[in-house]
Design an enzyme around this catalytic site. Structure first.
Site, PDB file in Angstrom:
ATOM      1  N   ARG A  58       0.859  -1.290   0.224  1.00 17.32           N
ATOM      2  CA  ARG A  58      -0.026  -0.004   0.003  1.00 17.32           C
ATOM      3  C   ARG A  58       0.713   1.335  -0.052  1.00 17.32           C
ATOM      4  O   ARG A  58       0.619   2.329  -0.751  1.00 17.32           O
ATOM      5  CB  ARG A  58      -0.961  -0.108   1.271  1.00 17.32           C
ATOM      6  CG  ARG A  58      -2.004   1.047   1.305  1.00 17.32           C
ATOM      7  CD  ARG A  58      -3.011   0.880   2.324  1.00 17.32           C
ATOM      8  NE  ARG A  58      -3.959   1.908   2.263  1.00 17.32           N
ATOM      9  CZ  ARG A  58      -4.257   2.467   3.532  1.00 17.32           C
ATOM     10  NH1 ARG A  58      -3.746   2.321   4.614  1.00 17.32           N
ATOM     11  NH2 ARG A  58      -4.918   3.516   3.533  1.00 17.32           N
ATOM     12  N   HIS A  62       0.476   4.538  -2.557  1.00 19.66           N
ATOM     13  CA  HIS A  62       0.355   5.693  -2.173  1.00 19.66           C
ATOM     14  C   HIS A  62       1.583   6.701  -2.423  1.00 19.66           C
ATOM     15  O   HIS A  62       1.218   7.865  -2.562  1.00 19.66           O
ATOM     16  CB  HIS A  62       0.012   5.798  -0.568  1.00 19.66           C
ATOM     17  CG  HIS A  62      -1.334   5.283  -0.143  1.00 19.66           C
ATOM     18  ND1 HIS A  62      -2.193   5.715   0.892  1.00 19.66           N
ATOM     19  CD2 HIS A  62      -2.250   4.235  -0.875  1.00 19.66           C
ATOM     20  CE1 HIS A  62      -3.225   5.203   1.066  1.00 19.66           C
ATOM     21  NE2 HIS A  62      -3.294   4.305  -0.042  1.00 19.66           N
ATOM     22  N   ASP A  63       2.618   6.267  -2.376  1.00 14.11           N
ATOM     23  CA  ASP A  63       3.792   6.977  -2.908  1.00 14.11           C
ATOM     24  C   ASP A  63       3.704   7.269  -4.363  1.00 14.11           C
ATOM     25  O   ASP A  63       3.650   8.516  -4.775  1.00 14.11           O
ATOM     26  CB  ASP A  63       5.150   6.187  -2.569  1.00 14.11           C
ATOM     27  CG  ASP A  63       6.325   6.927  -3.273  1.00 14.11           C
ATOM     28  OD1 ASP A  63       6.364   8.424  -2.983  1.00 14.11           O
ATOM     29  OD2 ASP A  63       7.149   6.511  -3.487  1.00 14.11           O
ATOM     30  N   GLY A  68       4.170  10.874  -8.160  1.00 18.36           N
ATOM     31  CA  GLY A  68       5.166   9.915  -8.875  1.00 18.36           C
ATOM     32  C   GLY A  68       5.827   9.043  -7.916  1.00 18.36           C
ATOM     33  O   GLY A  68       5.792   9.420  -6.545  1.00 18.36           O
ATOM     34  N   ASN A  90      -3.476   8.564   5.067  1.00 20.84           N
ATOM     35  CA  ASN A  90      -2.170   7.913   4.957  1.00 20.84           C
ATOM     36  C   ASN A  90      -1.941   7.267   6.668  1.00 20.84           C
ATOM     37  O   ASN A  90      -0.935   6.745   6.757  1.00 20.84           O
ATOM     38  CB  ASN A  90      -0.976   8.796   4.713  1.00 20.84           C
ATOM     39  CG  ASN A  90      -1.001   8.626   3.131  1.00 20.84           C
ATOM     40  OD1 ASN A  90      -1.374   7.640   2.494  1.00 20.84           O
ATOM     41  ND2 ASN A  90      -0.461   9.674   2.427  1.00 20.84           N
ATOM     42  N   HIS A 187      -5.791  -5.715  -2.795  1.00 19.24           N
ATOM     43  CA  HIS A 187      -6.535  -5.983  -1.315  1.00 19.24           C
ATOM     44  C   HIS A 187      -6.820  -7.410  -1.131  1.00 19.24           C
ATOM     45  O   HIS A 187      -7.589  -7.814  -0.302  1.00 19.24           O
ATOM     46  CB  HIS A 187      -7.776  -5.217  -1.741  1.00 19.24           C
ATOM     47  CG  HIS A 187      -7.715  -3.749  -1.619  1.00 19.24           C
ATOM     48  ND1 HIS A 187      -8.829  -3.068  -1.791  1.00 19.24           N
ATOM     49  CD2 HIS A 187      -6.956  -3.033  -1.237  1.00 19.24           C
ATOM     50  CE1 HIS A 187      -8.324  -1.684  -1.769  1.00 19.24           C
ATOM     51  NE2 HIS A 187      -7.216  -1.668  -1.420  1.00 19.24           N
ATOM     52  N   THR A 188      -6.077  -8.235  -1.682  1.00 24.25           N
ATOM     53  CA  THR A 188      -5.786  -9.684  -1.304  1.00 24.25           C
ATOM     54  C   THR A 188      -4.979  -9.965  -0.080  1.00 24.25           C
ATOM     55  O   THR A 188      -5.313 -10.866   0.689  1.00 24.25           O
ATOM     56  CB  THR A 188      -5.102 -10.528  -2.428  1.00 24.25           C
ATOM     57  OG1 THR A 188      -5.173 -12.015  -1.721  1.00 24.25           O
ATOM     58  CG2 THR A 188      -3.753  -9.844  -2.589  1.00 24.25           C
ATOM     59  N   ASP A 237     -10.140 -10.336   2.568  1.00 23.56           N
ATOM     60  CA  ASP A 237     -10.526 -11.720   2.091  1.00 23.56           C
ATOM     61  C   ASP A 237     -10.273 -12.751   3.424  1.00 23.56           C
ATOM     62  O   ASP A 237      -9.512 -12.160   4.399  1.00 23.56           O
ATOM     63  CB  ASP A 237      -9.907 -12.091   0.785  1.00 23.56           C
ATOM     64  CG  ASP A 237      -8.526 -12.300   0.664  1.00 23.56           C
ATOM     65  OD1 ASP A 237      -7.972 -12.522   1.864  1.00 23.56           O
ATOM     66  OD2 ASP A 237      -7.882 -12.367  -0.230  1.00 23.56           O
ATOM     67  N   THR A 239      -7.718 -14.836   3.375  1.00 26.15           N
ATOM     68  CA  THR A 239      -6.450 -15.017   3.620  1.00 26.15           C
ATOM     69  C   THR A 239      -5.469 -13.898   3.539  1.00 26.15           C
ATOM     70  O   THR A 239      -5.093 -13.559   2.620  1.00 26.15           O
ATOM     71  CB  THR A 239      -6.082 -16.208   2.658  1.00 26.15           C
ATOM     72  OG1 THR A 239      -6.506 -15.655   1.137  1.00 26.15           O
ATOM     73  CG2 THR A 239      -6.698 -17.456   2.721  1.00 26.15           C
TER      74      THR A 239
HETATM   75  C1  HEM Z   1      -8.692   0.953  -6.443  1.00 20.20           C
HETATM   76  C2  HEM Z   1      -8.872   2.271  -5.669  1.00 20.20           C
HETATM   77  C3  HEM Z   1      -8.446   2.004  -4.182  1.00 20.20           C
HETATM   78  C4  HEM Z   1      -8.802   2.425  -2.896  1.00 20.20           C
HETATM   79  C5  HEM Z   1     -10.180   3.282  -2.994  1.00 20.20           C
HETATM   80  C6  HEM Z   1      -8.157   1.777  -1.916  1.00 20.20           C
HETATM   81  C7  HEM Z   1      -8.743   2.062  -0.565  1.00 20.20           C
HETATM   82  C8  HEM Z   1      -8.113   1.539   0.494  1.00 20.20           C
HETATM   83  C9  HEM Z   1      -8.530   1.617   1.857  1.00 20.20           C
HETATM   84  C10 HEM Z   1      -9.696   2.482   2.417  1.00 20.20           C
HETATM   85  C11 HEM Z   1      -7.940   0.698   2.721  1.00 20.20           C
HETATM   86  C12 HEM Z   1      -8.194   0.448   4.313  1.00 20.20           C
HETATM   87  C13 HEM Z   1      -7.375   1.814   5.134  1.00 20.20           C
HETATM   88  C14 HEM Z   1      -7.720   1.574   6.490  1.00 20.20           C
HETATM   89  O1  HEM Z   1      -8.853   1.451   6.619  1.00 20.20           O
HETATM   90  O2  HEM Z   1      -6.922   1.704   7.108  1.00 20.20           O
HETATM   91  C15 HEM Z   1      -6.951   0.134   1.943  1.00 20.20           C
HETATM   92  C16 HEM Z   1      -6.063  -0.611   2.424  1.00 20.20           C
HETATM   93  C17 HEM Z   1      -5.068  -1.465   1.518  1.00 20.20           C
HETATM   94  N1  HEM Z   1      -4.779  -0.898  -0.028  1.00 20.20           N
HETATM   95 FE1  HEM Z   1      -6.028  -0.087  -1.138  1.00 20.20          FE
HETATM   96  N2  HEM Z   1      -7.362   1.263  -2.243  1.00 20.20           N
HETATM   97  C18 HEM Z   1      -7.255   1.153  -3.596  1.00 20.20           C
HETATM   98  C19 HEM Z   1      -6.396   0.525  -4.300  1.00 20.20           C
HETATM   99  C20 HEM Z   1      -5.304   0.026  -3.940  1.00 20.20           C
HETATM  100  C21 HEM Z   1      -4.153  -0.559  -4.687  1.00 20.20           C
HETATM  101  C22 HEM Z   1      -3.939  -0.202  -6.322  1.00 20.20           C
HETATM  102  C23 HEM Z   1      -3.214  -1.217  -3.746  1.00 20.20           C
HETATM  103  C24 HEM Z   1      -1.982  -1.980  -4.245  1.00 20.20           C
HETATM  104  C25 HEM Z   1      -1.480  -2.165  -5.169  1.00 20.20           C
HETATM  105  C26 HEM Z   1      -3.739  -1.438  -2.679  1.00 20.20           C
HETATM  106  C27 HEM Z   1      -3.386  -1.707  -1.435  1.00 20.20           C
HETATM  107  C28 HEM Z   1      -4.014  -1.889  -0.237  1.00 20.20           C
HETATM  108  C29 HEM Z   1      -3.362  -2.894   0.878  1.00 20.20           C
HETATM  109  C30 HEM Z   1      -2.531  -3.884   0.816  1.00 20.20           C
HETATM  110  C31 HEM Z   1      -4.252  -2.626   2.063  1.00 20.20           C
HETATM  111  C32 HEM Z   1      -4.168  -3.074   3.211  1.00 20.20           C
HETATM  112  C33 HEM Z   1      -3.329  -2.192   4.223  1.00 20.20           C
HETATM  113  C34 HEM Z   1      -3.018  -2.951   5.627  1.00 20.20           C
HETATM  114  O3  HEM Z   1      -3.435  -3.888   5.813  1.00 20.20           O
HETATM  115  O4  HEM Z   1      -2.126  -2.174   6.276  1.00 20.20           O
HETATM  116  N3  HEM Z   1      -4.941  -0.494  -2.824  1.00 20.20           N
HETATM  117  N4  HEM Z   1      -7.033   0.664   0.567  1.00 20.20           N
END
Ligand code: HEM
Length: 314
Positions: A58, A62-63, A68, A90, A187-188, A237, A239
């Site tokens: 993540r 976000h970076d 960029g 963040n 989000h896997t 999910d 897992t």
């Molecule tokens: C498609 C648009 C996306 C949205 C709207 C989104 C939004 C979010 C949100 C709201 C969370 C939870 C944050 C929290 O409640 O603390 C999250 C977690 C996460 N996101 Fe996304 N995300 C997106 C795309 C991505 C992409 C492109 C990646 C990586 C390639 C990514 C990787 C992750 C990961 C791995 C987590 C879990 C983080 C953790 O467990 O610490 N996300 N995302």
């Protein structure tokens, strides 16, 4: 012999050079152990806490989406500047200490050579692999940026976006719908906190108004999670530490956690892609790794500084 060797090495370096000044073997000459050091830092940290793989992936996203891939996410706020990392979007980012650990070792081995931006990109790649996802080679040679402003983070996607808005936002960075769906597969891994999905529970009590795209049992589970407060965590999910296609299977069961997840199944433009990845994990892996390499090239800086300390400009 040494001259011949260095000619061969230079030729290989030229061959692997990308148009944007990055190359696969960027550190071959001046910090040959770079990838190995980062790999070790990530692996030892994730062995103790596998949940941090999600944080690193993540962090890279976000970076790259703000200014960029330039490690602007790592800069600390100062008296006269609020930095990206202090934005609400963040605050739940994790894994900074892993980047710091790798950077410290790299500075001991080859001071001033390996950029913080490259460390994030390589750490994310190692995290995917550690969680049993695909392994892919990435071009290196990014330089670190000097700007990090909290207001820039408005360009991160909020979890309430629908498919049209996601397609538009990712399109602005050059990604098509398929790449957006593949990247959402990040989000896997990991979790979302209640504050990120409680919008979906608003009408939970009045049965008729509940978001029809959520499974009725799953919405109860989300509500139970939220009983423990805004920071309570819900895995995306079943897992959460395993990089697999379980996320897409969850979307098929209408058990996506965020609105921005479930919308991918609801929209006829993205549903076939979700179904494809749910059925064929290898196809998801292939598309995900390609999209990650592409994301890692967003607005990379060829010139600029290599920070000595990832938290502040030189
Ligand atoms: C498609 C648009 C996306 C949205 C709207 C989104 C939004 C979010 C949100 C709201 C969370 C939870 C944050 C929290 O409640 O603390 C999250 C977690 C996460 N996101 Fe996304 N995300 C997106 C795309 C991505 C992409 C492109 C990646 C990586 C390639 C990514 C990787 C992750 C990961 C791995 C987590 C879990 C983080 C953790 O467990 O610490 N996300 N995302």
């Amino acid at each position: 012999m040494t001259t011949l060797m260095s000619i061969v090495v230079t030729m290989i370096a030229i061959m692997f050079r990308c148009s944007n000044g990055l190359s696969m073997n960027y550190y071959m000459m001046n910090c040959p152990m770079a990838e190995f050091i980062i790999q070790n830092s990530v692996r030892s940290a994730l062995t103790s806490d596998p949940t941090l793989a999600a944080g690193l992936i993540r962090m890279h996203f976000h970076d790259c989406f703000i200014q960029g891939c330039d490690a602007s996410i790592l800069l600390d706020s100062t008296d006269d500047n609020k930095a990206e990392k202090d934005s609400p979007a963040n605050l739940s980012l994790r894994g900074y200490e892993i980047i710091d650990d790798a950077k410290q070792q790299l500075e001991n081995q080859c001071p001033g050579v390996v950029s913080c931006a490259d460390i994030i990109a390589m750490a994310a790649r190692e995290a995917v692999f550690f969680a049993r996802g695909p392994y892919y080679d990435i071009p290196k040679g990014r330089k670190d940026g000097t700007r990090s402003k909290i207001e820039d983070t408005r360009n991160l996607p909020p979890p309430t976006l629908n498919t049209s808005e996601l397609i538009k936002m990712f399109g602005q960075h050059g990604f098509n719908a398929q790449e957006m769906v593949a990247l959402s597969g990040g989000h896997t891994l990991g979790v979302a906190r209640c504050s990120s999905f409680k919008n979906r529970l608003k009408n939970f009590d009045s049965k008729n108004d509940v978001d029809p795209s959520i499974d009725s049992q799953f919405v109860k589970m989300l509500a139970r999670t939220c009983n423990a407060g805004d920071n309570a965590e819900q895995p995306f999910d079943m897992t959460r530490n395993m990089f697999d296609n379980g996320y897409y299977n969850a979307l098929q069961r209408q058990a996506g956690v965020l609105s921005s997840d479930q919308t991918l199944m609801a929209d006829p433009r993205t549903r076939p892609i979700v179904n494809g990845y749910a059925m064929n994990q290898a196809m998801f892996f292939m598309d995900f790794q390609r999209a990650m390499v592409k994301m890692g090239l967003l607005d990379v800086k060829e010139t600029g500084q290599v920070r000595q300390n990832c938290h502040k400009n030189n």
